[in-house]
Design an enzyme around this catalytic site. Structure first.
Site, PDB file in Angstrom:
ATOM      1  N   ARG A  55       0.831  -1.212   0.000  1.00  0.00           N
ATOM      2  CA  ARG A  55       0.000   0.000   0.000  1.00  0.00           C
ATOM      3  C   ARG A  55       0.861   1.255   0.000  1.00  0.00           C
ATOM      4  O   ARG A  55       0.593   2.209  -0.734  1.00  0.00           O
ATOM      5  CB  ARG A  55      -0.927   0.001   1.214  1.00  0.00           C
ATOM      6  CG  ARG A  55      -2.030  -1.039   1.175  1.00  0.00           C
ATOM      7  CD  ARG A  55      -3.147  -0.696   2.156  1.00  0.00           C
ATOM      8  NE  ARG A  55      -2.656  -0.565   3.509  1.00  0.00           N
ATOM      9  CZ  ARG A  55      -2.553  -1.577   4.392  1.00  0.00           C
ATOM     10  NH1 ARG A  55      -2.908  -2.807   4.014  1.00  0.00           N
ATOM     11  NH2 ARG A  55      -2.120  -1.368   5.613  1.00  0.00           N
ATOM     12  N   CYS A 162      18.016  17.154   3.660  1.00  0.00           N
ATOM     13  CA  CYS A 162      17.356  17.438   2.389  1.00  0.00           C
ATOM     14  C   CYS A 162      17.700  18.805   1.819  1.00  0.00           C
ATOM     15  O   CYS A 162      17.451  19.057   0.636  1.00  0.00           O
ATOM     16  CB  CYS A 162      15.841  17.326   2.563  1.00  0.00           C
ATOM     17  SG  CYS A 162      15.282  15.652   2.958  1.00  0.00           S
TER      18      CYS A 162
END
Length: 215
Positions: A55, A162
Site C-alpha cells: 500500500r 534534504c
C-alpha cells in the site's frame, strides 16, 4: 559546478558551468520492492507487513529505486537486514567507498561537460550525511581520484539532510563571486544504506520510503 567564466557569465556573478549526476547501478522497481524487502529481511511470515508495504509503495508514485545495497552485501553482512543487531562498523565499511566512488562518477561527468583542464579547479565543496565516518575524508580522496591540484581549497559539509544541495550552492556562489577566477566543484553524495534494516512495528514507513536512491 559553479564558477566564473568571462565568456559565459556577467563579471562578478556566479554561473553554473556544468552538471554531472551518478546513481548506483542496482535498480529495483517499486512494484517489486515489497517482495524484495520481505525476502531480504527474511520476513516471509509477516503477511501483514507485505500488505502494508504494498500500500505504501503504491501510494508513493515512485517508479524505481537505485540501490547501492546488493545481494552480495547482504550475504556477506546479514546483520544489515536485522533491526537490533549492531551494524555500524559494517555499514561504514560499505558507505565510505560507495560515497566516494559515486561522487567521482558525477564529478567526472561534470568535468567532461565543462571541457576545461581540471587544473583550473580552485575550490572543492563536498557534502555527505552517510559517508562521513572515514579518514582521510572523501574530499581529500577525491582530490587524488580526480587528479586535481593539491592546492585546491577544500570544504566539507555534513548532515545537512534534504537542504544540502541549497547549502552547497549558497557556499559555492559566495566563493565564486568573492574569489576572482574561481572554479568551484560542488558535490553532494548520499547512499541511504544507513537506513536499511529489518522491520519493527511502528517503523515500517521509514524502511520502505528511505531505503534506496529514488529517481
Amino acid at each position: 559546478m559553479p564558477g566564473q567564466d568571462m565568456n559565459m557569465a556577467i563579471q562578478g556573478k556566479a554561473t553554473v558551468l556544468a552538471v554531472g549526476t551518478a546513481v548506483p547501478p542496482n535498480i529495483i522497481y517499486q512494484s517489486d520492492y515489497p517482495d524484495y524487502y520481505i525476502n531480504a529481511t527474511k520476513s516471509e511470515h509477516r503477511t501483514e507487513l507485505n500488505q502494508k508495504l504494498t500500500r505504501i509503495c503504491t501510494g508513493t508514485m515512485i517508479e524505481k529505486r537505485h540501490f547501492y545495497l546488493t545481494d552480495e552485501m547482504l550475504k556477506d553482512h546479514p546483520n544489515l537486514a536485522t533491526f537490533k543487531n549492531p551494524t555500524l562498523d559494517n555499514r561504514n565499511k560499505l558507505l565510505a567507498p560507495g560515497v566516494t566512488n559515486l561522487s567521482k562518477q558525477a564529478a567526472e561527468e561534470a568535468l567532461k561537460d565543462w571541457g576545461q583542464p581540471r587544473s583550473k579547479i580552485t575550490h572543492l565543496i563536498f557534502h555527505t550525511a552517510t559517508g562521513s565516518v572515514d579518514l582521510p575524508g572523501p574530499d581529500y580522496q577525491l582530490i587524488n581520484l580526480l587528479g586535481l591540484e593539491p592546492t585546491v581549497n577544500r570544504y566539507m559539509l555534513f548532515y545537512n539532510g534534504c537542504y544540502a544541495g541549497a547549502t552547497l550552492f549558497r557556499l559555492a556562489k559566495d566563493l565564486a563571486e568573492n574569489n576572482p577566477g574561481a572554479r568551484v566543484l560542488a558535490i553532494c553524495s548520499e547512499i541511504s544504506l544507513g537506513f536499511f534494516r529489518g522491520p519493527a512495528e511502528g517503523a515500517i514507513y521509514r524502511y520502505s520510503c528511505w531505503s534506496g536512491f529514488v529517481r
